[in-house]
Design a protein around this motif. Sequence first.
Motif, PDB file in Angstrom:
ATOM      1  N   LEU A 161       0.880  -1.174   0.000  1.00  0.00           N
ATOM      2  CA  LEU A 161       0.000   0.000   0.000  1.00  0.00           C
ATOM      3  C   LEU A 161       0.914   1.219   0.000  1.00  0.00           C
ATOM      4  O   LEU A 161       1.644   1.430   0.971  1.00  0.00           O
ATOM      5  N   PRO A 162       0.889   2.027  -1.080  1.00  0.00           N
ATOM      6  CA  PRO A 162       1.913   3.082  -1.173  1.00  0.00           C
ATOM      7  C   PRO A 162       1.934   4.037   0.015  1.00  0.00           C
ATOM      8  O   PRO A 162       2.945   4.143   0.681  1.00  0.00           O
ATOM      9  N   LEU A 163       0.810   4.749   0.297  1.00  0.00           N
ATOM     10  CA  LEU A 163       0.845   5.567   1.510  1.00  0.00           C
ATOM     11  C   LEU A 163      -0.543   6.034   1.905  1.00  0.00           C
ATOM     12  O   LEU A 163      -1.340   6.407   1.073  1.00  0.00           O
ATOM     13  N   ASP A 164      -0.789   5.958   3.195  1.00  0.00           N
ATOM     14  CA  ASP A 164      -2.010   6.457   3.805  1.00  0.00           C
ATOM     15  C   ASP A 164      -2.041   5.939   5.239  1.00  0.00           C
ATOM     16  O   ASP A 164      -0.999   5.660   5.823  1.00  0.00           O
ATOM     17  N   LYS A 165      -3.269   5.820   5.790  1.00  0.00           N
ATOM     18  CA  LYS A 165      -3.444   5.259   7.142  1.00  0.00           C
ATOM     19  C   LYS A 165      -4.650   4.325   7.055  1.00  0.00           C
ATOM     20  O   LYS A 165      -4.695   3.548   6.123  1.00  0.00           O
ATOM     21  N   ARG A 166      -5.599   4.337   8.002  1.00  0.00           N
ATOM     22  CA  ARG A 166      -6.898   3.663   7.861  1.00  0.00           C
ATOM     23  C   ARG A 166      -6.877   2.142   7.942  1.00  0.00           C
ATOM     24  O   ARG A 166      -7.912   1.514   7.829  1.00  0.00           O
ATOM     25  N   GLN A 167      -5.701   1.514   8.085  1.00  0.00           N
ATOM     26  CA  GLN A 167      -5.694   0.049   8.175  1.00  0.00           C
ATOM     27  C   GLN A 167      -5.496  -0.378   9.631  1.00  0.00           C
ATOM     28  O   GLN A 167      -5.100   0.414  10.477  1.00  0.00           O
ATOM     29  N   LEU A 168      -5.736  -1.651   9.889  1.00  0.00           N
ATOM     30  CA  LEU A 168      -5.768  -2.112  11.285  1.00  0.00           C
ATOM     31  C   LEU A 168      -4.400  -2.520  11.823  1.00  0.00           C
ATOM     32  O   LEU A 168      -4.286  -2.907  12.981  1.00  0.00           O
ATOM     33  N   TYR A 169      -3.347  -2.432  11.005  1.00  0.00           N
ATOM     34  CA  TYR A 169      -2.044  -2.983  11.403  1.00  0.00           C
ATOM     35  C   TYR A 169      -1.286  -2.012  12.303  1.00  0.00           C
ATOM     36  O   TYR A 169      -1.584  -0.817  12.347  1.00  0.00           O
ATOM     37  N   GLU A 170      -0.285  -2.562  12.970  1.00  0.00           N
ATOM     38  CA  GLU A 170       0.488  -1.784  13.945  1.00  0.00           C
ATOM     39  C   GLU A 170       0.985  -0.463  13.368  1.00  0.00           C
ATOM     40  O   GLU A 170       0.954   0.566  14.020  1.00  0.00           O
ATOM     41  N   PHE A 171       1.449  -0.491  12.115  1.00  0.00           N
ATOM     42  CA  PHE A 171       2.034   0.733  11.547  1.00  0.00           C
ATOM     43  C   PHE A 171       1.019   1.856  11.405  1.00  0.00           C
ATOM     44  O   PHE A 171       1.393   3.020  11.301  1.00  0.00           O
ATOM     45  N   ASP A 172      -0.274   1.546  11.403  1.00  0.00           N
ATOM     46  CA  ASP A 172      -1.296   2.599  11.300  1.00  0.00           C
ATOM     47  C   ASP A 172      -1.956   2.929  12.628  1.00  0.00           C
ATOM     48  O   ASP A 172      -2.486   4.028  12.795  1.00  0.00           O
ATOM     49  N   ILE A 173      -1.991   1.964  13.556  1.00  0.00           N
ATOM     50  CA  ILE A 173      -2.726   2.244  14.800  1.00  0.00           C
ATOM     51  C   ILE A 173      -1.826   2.735  15.924  1.00  0.00           C
ATOM     52  O   ILE A 173      -2.312   3.320  16.887  1.00  0.00           O
ATOM     53  N   LYS A 174      -0.519   2.512  15.821  1.00  0.00           N
ATOM     54  CA  LYS A 174       0.351   2.978  16.912  1.00  0.00           C
ATOM     55  C   LYS A 174       0.711   4.445  16.706  1.00  0.00           C
ATOM     56  O   LYS A 174       0.959   4.862  15.581  1.00  0.00           O
ATOM     57  N   VAL A 175       0.728   5.200  17.785  1.00  0.00           N
ATOM     58  CA  VAL A 175       1.160   6.594  17.695  1.00  0.00           C
ATOM     59  C   VAL A 175       2.196   6.856  18.785  1.00  0.00           C
ATOM     60  O   VAL A 175       2.189   6.208  19.821  1.00  0.00           O
ATOM     61  N   PRO A 176       3.100   7.806  18.541  1.00  0.00           N
ATOM     62  CA  PRO A 176       4.071   8.140  19.587  1.00  0.00           C
ATOM     63  C   PRO A 176       3.389   8.800  20.773  1.00  0.00           C
ATOM     64  O   PRO A 176       2.392   9.504  20.602  1.00  0.00           O
ATOM     65  N   LEU A 177       3.876   8.529  21.959  1.00  0.00           N
ATOM     66  CA  LEU A 177       3.407   9.246  23.149  1.00  0.00           C
ATOM     67  C   LEU A 177       4.586   9.370  24.100  1.00  0.00           C
ATOM     68  O   LEU A 177       5.122   8.369  24.572  1.00  0.00           O
ATOM     69  N   MET A 178       5.006  10.603  24.317  1.00  0.00           N
ATOM     70  CA  MET A 178       6.095  10.870  25.261  1.00  0.00           C
ATOM     71  C   MET A 178       5.616  11.938  26.228  1.00  0.00           C
ATOM     72  O   MET A 178       4.945  12.885  25.823  1.00  0.00           O
ATOM     73  N   VAL A 179       5.942  11.754  27.503  1.00  0.00           N
ATOM     74  CA  VAL A 179       5.513  12.723  28.519  1.00  0.00           C
ATOM     75  C   VAL A 179       6.682  13.010  29.439  1.00  0.00           C
ATOM     76  O   VAL A 179       7.426  12.099  29.817  1.00  0.00           O
ATOM     77  N   ARG A 180       6.859  14.279  29.774  1.00  0.00           N
ATOM     78  CA  ARG A 180       7.801  14.654  30.835  1.00  0.00           C
ATOM     79  C   ARG A 180       7.056  15.516  31.839  1.00  0.00           C
ATOM     80  O   ARG A 180       6.082  16.178  31.492  1.00  0.00           O
ATOM     81  N   GLY A 181       7.513  15.498  33.083  1.00  0.00           N
ATOM     82  CA  GLY A 181       6.827  16.321  34.080  1.00  0.00           C
ATOM     83  C   GLY A 181       7.203  15.896  35.486  1.00  0.00           C
ATOM     84  O   GLY A 181       8.001  14.973  35.675  1.00  0.00           O
TER      85      GLY A 181
END
Length: 377
Positions: A161-181
């Motif tokens: 799949l050349p490029l987009d999102k919308r699929q159920l696989y890890e590469f589309d559903i995971k997002v970065p989350l970093m927190v400091r505090g």
Amino acid sequence: ERNSKYYNYTLSVNGKAQKHGADYSKDYLTDVLANMSLDFLQYKSSYQPFFMMVSTPAPHSPWTAAPQYQDSFNDTRAPRDPNFNVHGKDKHWLIRQAKTPMTNSSVEFLDDAFRKRWRTLLSVDDLVERVVKRLEVRGELDNTYIFFTSDNGYHTGQFSLPLDKRQLYEFDIKVPLMVRGPNIKPNQTSQMLVANVDLGPTILDIAGYNVNKTQMDGMSFLPVMEGKLNSSSWRTDILVEYEGEGSNVSDPACPLLGPGVTECFPDCVCEDSYNNTYACVRTVAPSVNLQYCEFDDNEVFVEVYNVTADPYQLTNIAKTIDQEVLERMNHRLMMLQSCSGQSCRTPGVYDTRYKFDPRQMFTGHSWRLSRLRQTMK
């Protein structure tokens, strides 16, 4: 996507339209947002707690980099993971329709997009640095939480799949989350499952509000970050849902495809369709790392991945896995789709909370349940 612009846009500033042109020094949106954020920090009350949310268009298309970054990452290309440019033979039909191998022009297109997206993020780096430095200068950094995350994953060539999102696989559903505090030790990573629905409750918790008084589905992960929680009192499953988009008319560039699909670019490879509608349970626990998904289509297509053994989700084990596991996952999915508020927040409570008649349970799929909920709303 279509509403992301880096120049020539209009902002609504406290309800008043503010037009911007194409002059980098005055109009580049990432920098405009950075300047507005610094102004906010400068002029807000020093005595009151504050909340600031900054959402940049980067790295959305049209991927317009700041002039000083237009030649960065010239040798970078999209990752060539084991699922890059391979046919998703046992997957939903939408994945199977991707042309494999991709044409050279598609590969060049996705590599170019990958570079351009990275270039736009260099201005986001500048924004983050300026905000953090301003907090430091004001003496507020040590008692401020900073969350860094994004809206969705993205793929560039996985399963052809050349490029987009919308699929159920890890590469589309995971997002970065970093927190400091405050009280968060540096350089630690948690394996516990956190989803978008947890951001609101966490921010309320930081502000001293009792999340149990709300009707929110999410959980505060503040205790997770402070190291005050053992994993047995945290969830092991999250719900992943998507409702497919399509077009009622055929794409003139791809007449053979007919209506019902959309985003068929490049090479008439479609990234979405009306029946690309699915719900998944993503399970991460000490002993299991699983994904179970059901499609809302005529065949109620199922995909299941053992992410421990198969991190790139090459093999759909839905047909070979033990029936009992499938039924348990289907049950879990029904619970997650039908819970609300407190019943979503209490790990392990679902099975006692809902008294389904097991004889009826597996004749009706989870989709029937979600349809039911929609009609009741």
